[in-house]
Design a protein around this motif. Structure first.
Motif, mmCIF file in Angstrom:
data_model
loop_
_atom_site.group_PDB
_atom_site.id
_atom_site.type_symbol
_atom_site.label_atom_id
_atom_site.label_comp_id
_atom_site.label_asym_id
_atom_site.label_seq_id
_atom_site.Cartn_x
_atom_site.Cartn_y
_atom_site.Cartn_z
ATOM 1 N N LYS A 43 5.933 16.134 3.363
ATOM 2 C CA LYS A 43 5.053 15.274 2.554
ATOM 3 C C LYS A 43 3.864 14.753 3.367
ATOM 4 C CE LYS A 43 8.341 12.344 1.598
ATOM 5 N NZ LYS A 43 9.354 12.941 2.513
ATOM 6 N N THR A 44 4.159 14.175 4.531
ATOM 7 C CA THR A 44 3.083 13.662 5.383
ATOM 8 C C THR A 44 2.167 14.790 5.833
ATOM 9 O OG1 THR A 44 4.308 11.722 6.165
ATOM 10 C CG2 THR A 44 2.596 12.578 7.623
ATOM 11 N N THR A 45 2.741 15.927 6.180
ATOM 12 C CA THR A 45 1.936 17.074 6.594
ATOM 13 C C THR A 45 1.010 17.524 5.471
ATOM 14 O OG1 THR A 45 3.679 17.796 8.099
ATOM 15 C CG2 THR A 45 2.015 19.423 7.516
ATOM 16 N N PHE A 150 -9.797 1.318 0.579
ATOM 17 C CA PHE A 150 -10.267 1.032 -0.778
ATOM 18 C C PHE A 150 -11.680 0.448 -0.799
ATOM 19 C CE2 PHE A 150 -10.691 -1.654 -4.556
ATOM 20 C CZ PHE A 150 -10.330 -0.760 -5.550
ATOM 21 N N VAL A 151 -12.120 -0.159 0.312
ATOM 22 C CA VAL A 151 -13.374 -0.919 0.279
ATOM 23 C C VAL A 151 -14.582 -0.029 0.004
ATOM 24 C CG1 VAL A 151 -13.890 -0.771 2.769
ATOM 25 C CG2 VAL A 151 -14.614 -2.785 1.447
ATOM 26 N N ASN A 152 -14.493 1.254 0.359
ATOM 27 C CA ASN A 152 -15.570 2.187 0.019
ATOM 28 C C ASN A 152 -15.320 2.782 -1.369
ATOM 29 O OD1 ASN A 152 -17.052 2.189 2.647
ATOM 30 N ND2 ASN A 152 -15.070 2.916 3.379
ATOM 31 N N GLU A 153 -16.354 3.366 -1.927
ATOM 32 C CA GLU A 153 -16.226 3.927 -3.282
ATOM 33 C C GLU A 153 -15.550 5.298 -3.228
ATOM 34 O OE1 GLU A 153 -19.145 2.465 -6.543
ATOM 35 O OE2 GLU A 153 -20.349 3.252 -4.901
ATOM 36 N N ASN A 154 -14.297 5.292 -2.820
ATOM 37 C CA ASN A 154 -13.518 6.526 -2.783
ATOM 38 C C ASN A 154 -12.902 6.778 -4.154
ATOM 39 O OD1 ASN A 154 -13.856 7.187 0.004
ATOM 40 N ND2 ASN A 154 -12.462 5.519 0.527
ATOM 41 N N ASP A 155 -13.076 7.976 -4.653
ATOM 42 C CA ASP A 155 -12.483 8.327 -5.940
ATOM 43 C C ASP A 155 -10.998 8.643 -5.808
ATOM 44 O OD1 ASP A 155 -14.838 8.061 -7.414
ATOM 45 O OD2 ASP A 155 -15.485 10.081 -6.879
ATOM 46 N N LEU A 156 -10.588 9.043 -4.597
ATOM 47 C CA LEU A 156 -9.203 9.433 -4.362
ATOM 48 C C LEU A 156 -8.679 8.741 -3.113
ATOM 49 C CD1 LEU A 156 -6.721 11.283 -4.955
ATOM 50 C CD2 LEU A 156 -7.825 13.016 -3.509
ATOM 51 N N LEU A 157 -7.494 8.153 -3.217
ATOM 52 C CA LEU A 157 -6.819 7.544 -2.068
ATOM 53 C C LEU A 157 -5.530 8.301 -1.790
ATOM 54 C CD1 LEU A 157 -7.112 3.698 -2.834
ATOM 55 C CD2 LEU A 157 -8.640 5.123 -1.460
ATOM 56 N N LEU A 158 -5.348 8.708 -0.542
ATOM 57 C CA LEU A 158 -4.095 9.297 -0.088
ATOM 58 C C LEU A 158 -3.356 8.213 0.684
ATOM 59 C CD1 LEU A 158 -5.411 12.702 1.382
ATOM 60 C CD2 LEU A 158 -4.972 12.102 -1.016
ATOM 61 N N ILE A 159 -2.195 7.798 0.189
ATOM 62 C CA ILE A 159 -1.460 6.686 0.799
ATOM 63 C C ILE A 159 -0.074 7.170 1.197
ATOM 64 C CG2 ILE A 159 -0.661 4.313 0.504
ATOM 65 C CD1 ILE A 159 -2.725 3.919 -1.666
ATOM 66 N N ASP A 160 0.231 7.037 2.501
ATOM 67 C CA ASP A 160 1.464 7.594 3.054
ATOM 68 C C ASP A 160 2.480 6.495 3.365
ATOM 69 O OD1 ASP A 160 3.346 9.259 4.135
ATOM 70 O OD2 ASP A 160 2.112 9.992 5.787
ATOM 71 N N GLU A 161 3.567 6.471 2.610
ATOM 72 C CA GLU A 161 4.716 5.583 2.849
ATOM 73 C C GLU A 161 4.330 4.105 2.985
ATOM 74 O OE1 GLU A 161 8.031 6.441 3.157
ATOM 75 O OE2 GLU A 161 8.179 8.419 4.070
ATOM 76 N N PRO A 162 3.672 3.517 1.985
ATOM 77 C CA PRO A 162 3.238 2.122 2.127
ATOM 78 C C PRO A 162 4.378 1.111 2.188
ATOM 79 C CG PRO A 162 2.873 2.891 -0.109
ATOM 80 C CD PRO A 162 3.243 4.099 0.701
ATOM 81 N N SER A 163 5.587 1.480 1.727
ATOM 82 C CA SER A 163 6.694 0.515 1.739
ATOM 83 C C SER A 163 7.530 0.591 3.011
ATOM 84 C CB SER A 163 7.617 0.750 0.531
ATOM 85 O OG SER A 163 8.412 1.909 0.724
ATOM 86 N N LYS A 164 7.221 1.526 3.885
ATOM 87 C CA LYS A 164 8.056 1.781 5.062
ATOM 88 C C LYS A 164 8.179 0.540 5.953
ATOM 89 C CE LYS A 164 8.626 5.034 8.899
ATOM 90 N NZ LYS A 164 8.047 6.222 9.571
#
Length: 235
Positions: A43-45, A150-164
């Motif tokens: 997943k991370t890869t 998020f602070v930039n106008e990114n249309d897509l965010l890739l977020i890896d394991e935020p609850s870890k």
């Protein structure tokens, strides 16, 4: 609803190790797509490969209809993809404010409004604006990492394991935040916490041994105990 990101039959190596064997997925605009799978599944890869941090040996990746395969990571980021790595990637010796300012690509009124919105979403960041990133709690570091993307106008965010590694009450806060961010950006999320994934995701893809083996609507997976047991180890 259109596909913002398309990954087709991607293979990738890390050094001599063949990690991704056949990854295919579609991320629809305005939705949260969740990558699920056991530890070590790839997943991370997958996220790192989309960002150009791992080279693709075979397959195709398009973003907004544009080929981004094996582009330099900074060029991919400049196309409007924000990345929150598993290790958060914040600068421990810089203050919260400095971390945020370093992340800003363009200082204008729209960025200022996004900064205000994200600080309202994560009031701890406003409270500890002058505190060094390395002195924040685990949850606050995660909030800072997400806010930087998020602070930039990114249309897509890739977020890896935020609850870890986070306490349950902080996981709830991060879950709520991602639900609100969904109104402003499309999200591709890697998450081991199935409850969090269920509460935020619209669609899912399951990766097993470097291959995409299953996908569908998140609510369908929630109700399928056999699939959760087989691929995720959830009893």
């Amino acid at each position: 609803m259109s596909s913002l990101l398309s990954v087709k039959n991607v293979e990738a190596f890390i050094q001599q190790y063949h990690i991704l064997h056949d990854i295919s997925l579609e991320v629809q605009s305005g939705e949260v797509t969740v990558l699920l799978g056991r530890n070590g599944a790839g997943k991370t890869t997958t996220l790192r490969t989309i960002m150009g941090l791992n080279k693709v040996s075979k397959g195709d990746i398009t973003y907004n209809g544009e080929q981004i395969i094996n582009e330099q990571p900074y060029r991919i980021a400049n196309k409007g993809i924000g990345y929150v790595p598993e290790d958060q990637g914040i600068f421990g010796e810089l203050t919260v404010g400095e971390n945020m300012r370093v992340a800003v690509k363009k200082e204008d009124e729209r960025t200022t409004k996004r900064m205000e919105w994200i600080l309202d979403l994560f009031p701890d960041l406003k409270k500890y604006w002058k505190k060094q990133g390395g002195q924040l709690s685990g949850g606050q570091k995660q909030m800072l990492a997400i806010a930087r993307a998020f602070v930039n106008e990114n249309d897509l965010l890739l977020i890896d394991e935020p609850s870890k590694g986070l306490a349950p009450i902080i996981v709830e806060k991060v879950t709520e935040s991602i639900q609100q961010m969904k109104e402003h950006a499309t999200i591709l999320l890697v998450e081991q916490n199935f409850q969090m994934a269920s509460n935020t995701g619209d669609h899912f893809y399951i990766i097993d041994d470097g291959q995409t083996v299953l996908n569908g609507k998140m609510n369908e997976l929630q109700e399928n105990q056999e699939l959760k047991r087989k691929y995720l180890g959830i009893l």
